[in-house]
Design an enzyme around this catalytic site. Structure first.
Site, PDB file in Angstrom:
ATOM      1  N   HIS A   5       0.819  -1.212   0.000  1.00 47.53           N
ATOM      2  CA  HIS A   5       0.000   0.000   0.000  1.00 47.53           C
ATOM      3  C   HIS A   5       0.854   1.265   0.000  1.00 47.53           C
ATOM      4  O   HIS A   5       0.347   2.355  -0.268  1.00 47.53           O
ATOM      5  CB  HIS A   5      -0.974   0.000   1.185  1.00 47.53           C
ATOM      6  CG  HIS A   5      -0.325   0.186   2.524  1.00 47.53           C
ATOM      7  ND1 HIS A   5      -0.062  -0.853   3.384  1.00 47.53           N
ATOM      8  CD2 HIS A   5       0.092   1.297   3.177  1.00 47.53           C
ATOM      9  CE1 HIS A   5       0.479  -0.403   4.483  1.00 47.53           C
ATOM     10  NE2 HIS A   5       0.593   0.914   4.384  1.00 47.53           N
TER      11      HIS A   5
ATOM     12  N   ASP B  29       0.476  -7.674   1.253  1.00 47.56           N
ATOM     13  CA  ASP B  29       0.832  -6.267   1.491  1.00 47.56           C
ATOM     14  C   ASP B  29       2.348  -6.059   1.525  1.00 47.56           C
ATOM     15  O   ASP B  29       2.870  -5.362   2.396  1.00 47.56           O
ATOM     16  CB  ASP B  29       0.195  -5.755   2.782  1.00 47.56           C
ATOM     17  CG  ASP B  29       0.117  -4.235   2.830  1.00 47.56           C
ATOM     18  OD1 ASP B  29       0.495  -3.594   1.830  1.00 47.56           O
ATOM     19  OD2 ASP B  29      -0.313  -3.681   3.861  1.00 47.56           O
TER      20      ASP B  29
ATOM     21  N   SER C  51       4.822   2.147   8.101  1.00 49.57           N
ATOM     22  CA  SER C  51       4.521   1.073   7.162  1.00 49.57           C
ATOM     23  C   SER C  51       5.743   0.710   6.333  1.00 49.57           C
ATOM     24  O   SER C  51       6.391   1.579   5.750  1.00 49.57           O
ATOM     25  CB  SER C  51       3.382   1.489   6.234  1.00 49.57           C
ATOM     26  OG  SER C  51       2.184   1.666   6.947  1.00 49.57           O
TER      27      SER C  51
END
Length: 586
Positions: free
Chosen positions: A161, A192, A270
């Site tokens: 993402h 992911d 992230s």
């Protein structure tokens, strides 16, 4: 000195005959101590440029030479006499240490250097998302920053993402002011994870790739490193592993093994690595739980999922995904249910409710079969299998360890007989896909009717504000589309849900303006299997009328010749370059 007297604070007390003082210098949890003896009247001569590094100011630590005789010495004796009168004869003189060889170490020499942190990079990405309302164009671009880390083979890992719908990706190393252009090698939407690379050799100089560690145990310490919001430099947060189970991956819309930790994971973390106490990478930070009743719940992608992604890319030259068994199952914890199917008291397993028609084993397994074991591992009545000492985990974990195209031995109970099947595993074919994998959304336009294929990003874009159970929810929410998303199964590999997303108002479509997000079922009496099939049927139609049969028994009828002529004018009016997306032209 004359009349220019220097200001002095109150002198600290110490034994009058004690001539030893210890100076402590602390840098990032490292302390350097220097001890020396000197006479009471000796002083330190320290350059002002170095005292700034110690945290003081030039005014408070000016260089001083030995006291001059004469008037200045007399003045000092007067000041000392006044100090003794104020504090008594027991007042102590301040001993200032003479350290002739003292030099303040440079910052890079005293900061504790952790080599593994040098492999953590900051990821800068420019995104250009598709516009599902106007699928022939894209939305305004925006920028984001996240984290990543270097692994072997001149590769960098980050979250999928973090680089979704990317138009440009740049990487910056710790302590560097240079951003390097990166290439996206693979994006794993389900797990992911994304893999990047940099062609510039300078980027790889002086950096050692991270090594992966084993799965941590509960209560093992973990350290998350990255570049979260709140600053531009690297950030470190620590915690422990609090849970390990099959998690729902928000971005991937799938369920895989995940670690729950109590270290803070914020926006920008992230893609950053999670280290164990040995400095090995044990996971990738990727999401956190935001709720008013919880605090500091973060999630990490474990090494088993990471290595699966890497090996999948190395084996196939591209990311192929995580395979699934292709069945929906039911727990067998009720004793009456078990006895009715013919299970013995020592038999355990789960009952198959439905089988994906597109799954390779759809012709092998049958509904009401009881799966007893997978690759020799017995499955409990609640669908779990032994994981580690004192732990159990959902048996889908065993399936996720396989690769696309692999086979597995499945033992089932059917009509009180035990059967074994060697089943080939494949990726999941969703009727409504969770991602469009970076491609522009497909569309087809005829007479102002905009036909689109439904996907999860499409639903989120069109109905993001309708799922708050507002006053108009029951009228506006696409209940049937949501039901298909949650429960319907694709009957063939190429099946899609095609809808009229909107009607571009024109004279030819008067009376049809209110049709929006309604599924089309048939065209001129023939079922609509996907958007490309619909476009081909309409373009090659030689009938006098175009007849579209929609759900809720709605019908749209247009005169064929007039509809085609009106389409050109509508495209020009709305500045639409083509009546169909490029993928439909192939």
């Amino acid at each position: 000195m004359g009349d220019n007297k220097r200001k002095r604070g109150r002198k600290p007390k110490s034994p009058a005959n004690d001539t030893t003082t210890t100076l402590d210098f602390q840098y990032n949890n490292q302390t350097t101590s220097t001890t020396s003896s000197a006479a009471v009247n000796d002083v330190v001569s320290v350059p002002t440029s170095e005292t700034s590094d110690l945290g003081g100011t030039q005014a408070s630590r000016r260089s001083r030479g030995r006291p001059r005789k004469g008037e200045e010495q007399v003045e000092k004796e007067k000041q000392r006499s006044r100090h003794v009168e104020q504090n008594g004869e027991g007042a102590h003189s301040m001993a200032v240490v003479a350290v002739p060889s003292l030099t303040v170490p440079k910052w890079e020499n005293v900061v504790r250097v952790v080599p593994s942190m040098d492999a953590v990079v900051k990821v800068f990405c420019v995104h250009t998302e598709p516009n599902f309302s106007l699928p022939w164009q894209r939305k305004r671009q925006y920028s984001s920053s996240s984290s990543g880390f270097i692994i072997g083979g001149r590769r960098v890992l980050t979250n999928a993402h973090s680089v979704e719908h990317h138009t440009q990706v740049k990487l910056k190393k710790r302590g560097s002011d240079t951003k390097y252009l990166a290439t996206v090698l693979a994006i794993g939407t389900e797990c992911d994870i994304a893999m990047l690379s940099v062609s510039d050799d300078e980027f790889w100089e002086g950096v050692s790739p991270l090594e992966f560690g084993d799965l941590p145990a509960l209560q093992d310490a973990v350290t998350v490193v990255g570049y979260p919001i709140g600053g531009d430099t690297i950030s470190v947060t620590s915690g422990v592993v609090s849970r390990m189970e099959i998690l729902s991956y928000a971005h991937g819309s799938t369920e895989l093994l995940g670690l729950q930790i109590d270290a803070a994971i914020n926006s920008g973390n992230s893609g950053g690595p999670a280290f164990n106490d040995k400095g090995n990478c044990v996971g990738i930070a990727f999401q956190s739980l935001k709720h008013e009743d919880v605090e500091n719940i973060g999630y990490v992608i474990p090494t088993t999922v990471i290595t699966h992604f890497i090996k999948d890319y190395e084996r196939n030259g591209a990311y192929t995904g995580f395979p699934i068994l292709g069945v929906e199952w039911q727990k067998m914890e009720n004793p009456d249910l078990r006895s009715s199917i013919g299970m013995g008291p020592d038999q355990k397993g789960v009952r198959i409710r439905r089988i994906e028609p597109t799954a390779p084993e759809s012709n092998v397994l049958k509904p009401s079969d009881v799966i007893l074991s997978f690759d020799g591992v017995d499955i409990a009545n609640d669908g779990t299998v032994p994981f580690r000492h004192g732990e159990r985990i959902g048996f889908s974990y065993l399936v996720s360890q396989k690769y696309t195209g692999d086979s597995a031995l499945v033992k089932v109970l059917r009509n009180k007989k035990i059967l074994e099947f060697n089943i080939r595993l494949a990726t999941h074919k969703r009727l409504i896909p969770a991602h469009i994998k970076g491609k522009p959304p497909p569309y087809y336009i005829i007479a102002g009717f905009v036909f689109s294929a439904v996907s999860v990003p499409y639903l989120r874009s069109e109905f993001a504000g309708l799922f708050q159970y507002g006053k108009e929810y029951e009228f506006d929410a696409p209940v049937k589309l949501l039901d298909k998303h949650l429960h319907a199964m694709a009957q063939s590999i190429d099946e899609q849900v095609v809808v009229v997303s909107q009607v571009l108002v024109a004279d030819i479509n008067i009376g049809y303006e209110d049709i929006v997000n309604t599924q089309i079922l048939k065209f001129n009496g023939k079922p609509v299997r996907n958007l490309k099939t619909l476009a081909n049927m309409v373009e090659s139609c030689k009938d006098e009328y175009l007849k579209f049969e929609l759900e809720y028994d709605q019908i749209v009828v247009l005169q064929t010749k007039t509809a085609r002529e009106a389409t050109l004018d509508i495209l020009a009016t709305h500045c639409i370059p083509s009546a169909m997306s490029d993928d439909l032209k192939k």
